[in-house]
Design a protein around this motif. Structure first.
Motif, PDB file in Angstrom:
ATOM      1  N   ARG A  37      -6.599   1.272 -14.231  1.00 54.03           N
ATOM      2  CA  ARG A  37      -6.121   1.251 -12.841  1.00 54.03           C
ATOM      3  C   ARG A  37      -6.470  -0.070 -12.160  1.00 54.03           C
ATOM      4  O   ARG A  37      -5.669  -0.638 -11.429  1.00 54.03           O
ATOM      5  N   MET A  38      -7.674  -0.561 -12.399  1.00 49.84           N
ATOM      6  CA  MET A  38      -8.095  -1.833 -11.791  1.00 49.84           C
ATOM      7  C   MET A  38      -7.273  -3.001 -12.327  1.00 49.84           C
ATOM      8  O   MET A  38      -6.964  -3.929 -11.594  1.00 49.84           O
ATOM      9  N   ARG A  41      -4.324  -3.880 -10.478  1.00 48.55           N
ATOM     10  CA  ARG A  41      -4.527  -4.569  -9.197  1.00 48.55           C
ATOM     11  C   ARG A  41      -5.066  -5.976  -9.355  1.00 48.55           C
ATOM     12  O   ARG A  41      -5.008  -6.760  -8.419  1.00 48.55           O
ATOM     13  N   THR A  55     -19.371  -0.380 -10.346  1.00 45.41           N
ATOM     14  CA  THR A  55     -19.077   0.956  -9.835  1.00 45.41           C
ATOM     15  C   THR A  55     -20.005   1.982 -10.467  1.00 45.41           C
ATOM     16  O   THR A  55     -20.643   2.783  -9.775  1.00 45.41           O
ATOM     17  N   TRP A  80     -12.554   5.786  -7.745  1.00 41.33           N
ATOM     18  CA  TRP A  80     -11.515   4.808  -7.399  1.00 41.33           C
ATOM     19  C   TRP A  80     -11.833   4.135  -6.072  1.00 41.33           C
ATOM     20  O   TRP A  80     -11.671   2.926  -5.910  1.00 41.33           O
ATOM     21  N   ARG A  81     -12.309   4.914  -5.135  1.00 43.71           N
ATOM     22  CA  ARG A  81     -12.631   4.366  -3.816  1.00 43.71           C
ATOM     23  C   ARG A  81     -13.756   3.338  -3.922  1.00 43.71           C
ATOM     24  O   ARG A  81     -13.686   2.258  -3.333  1.00 43.71           O
ATOM     25  N   SER A  84     -12.332   0.217  -5.854  1.00 43.87           N
ATOM     26  CA  SER A  84     -11.380  -0.599  -5.095  1.00 43.87           C
ATOM     27  C   SER A  84     -12.095  -1.419  -4.036  1.00 43.87           C
ATOM     28  O   SER A  84     -11.733  -2.579  -3.793  1.00 43.87           O
ATOM     29  N   ARG A  85     -13.133  -0.862  -3.440  1.00 40.73           N
ATOM     30  CA  ARG A  85     -13.905  -1.632  -2.456  1.00 40.73           C
ATOM     31  C   ARG A  85     -14.670  -2.762  -3.142  1.00 40.73           C
ATOM     32  O   ARG A  85     -14.759  -3.867  -2.611  1.00 40.73           O
ATOM     33  N   LEU A  87     -13.733  -4.247  -5.836  1.00 44.03           N
ATOM     34  CA  LEU A  87     -12.741  -5.241  -6.229  1.00 44.03           C
ATOM     35  C   LEU A  87     -12.404  -6.150  -5.048  1.00 44.03           C
ATOM     36  O   LEU A  87     -12.318  -7.367  -5.205  1.00 44.03           O
ATOM     37  N   ALA A 145      -1.711   2.544  -1.243  1.00 47.99           N
ATOM     38  CA  ALA A 145      -2.385   3.536  -2.085  1.00 47.99           C
ATOM     39  C   ALA A 145      -1.400   4.420  -2.845  1.00 47.99           C
ATOM     40  O   ALA A 145      -1.573   4.656  -4.034  1.00 47.99           O
ATOM     41  N   ASP A 149      -0.358   1.529  -5.773  1.00 47.63           N
ATOM     42  CA  ASP A 149      -1.416   1.962  -6.677  1.00 47.63           C
ATOM     43  C   ASP A 149      -1.065   3.258  -7.413  1.00 47.63           C
ATOM     44  O   ASP A 149      -1.749   3.615  -8.363  1.00 47.63           O
ATOM     45  N   LEU A 159      -9.610   7.797  -1.106  1.00 47.44           N
ATOM     46  CA  LEU A 159      -9.725   6.343  -1.040  1.00 47.44           C
ATOM     47  C   LEU A 159      -9.776   5.848   0.398  1.00 47.44           C
ATOM     48  O   LEU A 159     -10.587   5.000   0.749  1.00 47.44           O
TER      49      LEU A 159
END
Length: 183
Positions: A37-38, A41, A55, A80-81, A84-85, A87, A145, A149, A159
């Motif tokens: 997933r990352m 992005r 994480t 994920w939350r 993503s932060r 990242l 999102a 995403d 998220l």
């Protein structure tokens, strides 16, 4: 009865008594998914690997606290939350030197658009870029999102830290505003 523990049980075991086996099982369960997933992005595999490690390190150290009642027992959305932060922090240059560079850049380019605004404005689909820029930040975040995403409503809610019903409402409003702007 199977010996497989639920995500909530694993997270509780890690948080309550530093259960290494529970942590390893959680890592095996979610690290490949989170990495994939990352990478959607961020193209830099090194940054992605660092973010995934940070994480899980936050989970192990207990600096990231899982609350079933607020996270809806959705460990994937919670992880994920966090990721993503992390990242965003990594891409912004979270170190002191990166913050100093950003402060200096802001002083030099006060009228310059943010990175997000430049990306949205750079979309090469004519009016779509303008329509996206005109959306409120809350509506753009929901579109990011759910559309970009590919998160479910529930994952997006975790998220963004808002109820699932709010995600649905904002997504509907964003689509309606985009349709009106592009008509």
């Amino acid at each position: 009865m199977s010996g497989t523990r639920s995500d909530g049980e694993l997270l509780h075991a890690v948080a309550a008594n530093g259960d290494r086996r529970a942590f390893e099982e959680l890592y095996r369960r979610y690290a490949p998914w989170l990495t994939a997933r990352m990478r959607g992005r961020c193209a830099d595999a090194g940054i992605v690997d660092d973010v995934v490690q940070e994480t899980f390190l936050a989970v192990w150290r207990g600096t990231a606290r899982y609350r079933e009642e607020t996270a809806g027992a959705d460990a994937a959305g919670w992880l994920w939350r966090i990721a993503s932060r992390r990242l965003v922090d990594a891409l912004r240059g979270a170190g002191a030197r990166g913050r100093l560079r950003q402060a200096l850049a802001r002083l030099r380019h006060r009228d310059e658009a943010s990175a997000e605004e430049r990306v949205l404005a750079g979309v090469e689909h004519g009016d779509l870029a303008g329509a996206l820029v005109r959306l409120s930040p809350e509506l753009r975040a929901v579109l990011q999102a759910t559309v970009v995403d590919g998160l479910t409503t529930r994952e997006a809610a975790v998220l963004l830290g808002i109820p699932p019903g709010t995600v649905k409402t904002r997504a509907m409003r964003a689509r309606r505003q985009l349709r009106e702007a592009l008509a």
